[in-house]
Design an enzyme around this catalytic site. Structure first.
Site, PDB file in Angstrom:
ATOM      1  N   ARG A 185     -80.861 -32.170  44.149  1.00 24.02           N
ATOM      2  CA  ARG A 185     -80.003 -31.911  45.314  1.00 24.02           C
ATOM      3  C   ARG A 185     -78.676 -32.656  45.210  1.00 24.02           C
ATOM      4  O   ARG A 185     -78.136 -33.169  46.187  1.00 24.02           O
ATOM      5  CB  ARG A 185     -80.721 -32.296  46.620  1.00 24.02           C
ATOM      6  N   SER A 237     -83.919 -28.163  55.669  1.00 22.50           N
ATOM      7  CA  SER A 237     -84.626 -29.442  55.548  1.00 22.50           C
ATOM      8  C   SER A 237     -83.650 -30.590  55.774  1.00 22.50           C
ATOM      9  O   SER A 237     -82.595 -30.655  55.144  1.00 22.50           O
ATOM     10  CB  SER A 237     -85.259 -29.573  54.166  1.00 22.50           C
ATOM     11  N   GLU A 329     -80.828 -34.902  53.328  1.00 22.39           N
ATOM     12  CA  GLU A 329     -80.338 -33.814  52.473  1.00 22.39           C
ATOM     13  C   GLU A 329     -79.098 -33.181  53.087  1.00 22.39           C
ATOM     14  O   GLU A 329     -78.252 -32.644  52.385  1.00 22.39           O
ATOM     15  CB  GLU A 329     -81.430 -32.760  52.293  1.00 22.39           C
TER      16      GLU A 329
END
Length: 333
Positions: A185, A237, A329
């Site tokens: 990520r 998320s 995130e």
């Protein structure tokens, strides 16, 4: 050129956020370059916006210049100007008007929605991106955060990325896959001190069967609808999953049946939050989703502060129970 006091909630999948002092959507390279030059005269910070699917804007808004990247080669603007940008190494590179396909390599604009890219792949029988079925946002945002799902990541398809330093908009930078420094990520663009703007990317695809590609994509979309709380505005998320290698060994017996590959072994953060008894917990109009507790949803006109309060609570509870520091995130402004 700029619009003033544009509500950022309109440009956020969270439907949260106050006004931006100045706002403009750049749909061509020429517009982007001109906008950056004008922004430099305003003595304001510049924030680059993609699809707005992974950002929590503040309730008070931003007293800055917000530039939305609308470089979409699948649905290009009519009769766009075609400026040339480049450093000495890339001088003469022409801006694309429409998707450029060279064998199994596609050149795609950063403002292209992932959904549109997947539709294009179905129509043209191009395989390799099926894992992204249902993925929100734009290609540029996906590259910046190395978006992934169902054991796939955008880095797996990237050949090279064209970007620019927003402080030197007349120059461009080309990086191959390795030079993008993709990780979980993350990428060089997320950490760049240059404030780089992703402009376009070359993506590797393979010839495939259109019906099989469509079926695979629809399967991923259906899986997301079943697992995720799409009935409420959300930002996906909130936290990254926890790499198994850093998870405290003394708690492995609790999570050993939950470990998954994403794309390496991780402990699902949703499971940790659930184990802390936080499903359905609310703060103002925000709620830890009972359906997928790594989602904090806007169920009742939530404010950014409501979401932040839940984020703080979740991090504290998970640390208290598992001694794990969760990492966001999403981008919180």
């Amino acid at each position: 050129m700029f619009k003033e006091n544009v509500l950022l909630s309109v440009h956020s999948s969270y439907k949260i956020g106050g006004p931006a002092k100045y706002f403009f959507e750049a749909k061509t390279f020429e517009e982007l370059i001109q906008t950056l030059k004008e922004a430099s005269q305003l003595d304001k910070m510049v924030f680059i916006l993609g699809g707005g699917t992974n950002i929590l804007f503040p309730d008070k808004g931003l007293n800055d210049v917000v530039i939305k990247i609308g470089l979409d080669y699948i649905n290009p603007v009519r009769n766009p100007s075609r400026p040339r940008v480049g450093t000495a190494a890339t001088s003469g590179r022409a801006v694309s008007n429409g998707v450029n396909q060279d064998g199994n390599i596609l050149t795609i604009g950063a403002g292209t929605l992932i959904t549109q890219l997947l539709n294009y792949s179905i129509v043209h029988s191009l395989s390799g991106l099926e894992w992204a079925g249902g993925l929100p946002g734009t290609l540029g945002g996906a590259i910046r955060g190395n978006a992934g799902a169902f054991r796939g990541e955008i880095k797996d398809s990237i050949v090279e990325v064209l970007s620019m330093d927003q402080n030197e908009p007349d120059k461009s930078i080309i990086r191959n896959n390795q030079e993008c420094l993709f990780s979980y990520r993350n990428s060089i663009f997320k950490n760049s001190a240059k404030n780089e703007i992703i402009l376009e990317a070359k993506i590797r695809v393979e010839n495939g069967d259109s019906s099989a590609i469509k079926k695979a994509i629809e399967g991923k979309i259906q899986c997301r609808l079943e697992r995720n709380p799409m009935e409420y505005p959300n930002c996906g998320s909130i936290f990254k999953n926890v790499p198994l290698e850093i998870f405290p060994k003394r708690y492995i017996n609790i999570v050993e049946n939950q470990i998954k590959t994403d794309p390496f072994p991780v402990v699902p953060t949703a499971f940790l939050i659930s184990e802390c008894g936080l499903k359905g917990v609310t703060a103002g109009g925000a709620m830890v989703s009972p359906k997928h507790p790594n989602f904090i949803v806007n169920f009742d006109n939530a404010r950014a502060e409501d979401v932040k309060n839940l984020i703080k609570l979740v991090k504290e509870k998970v640390y208290d129970k598992f001694q794990v520091n969760l990492e966001e995130e999403i981008l919180i402004l």
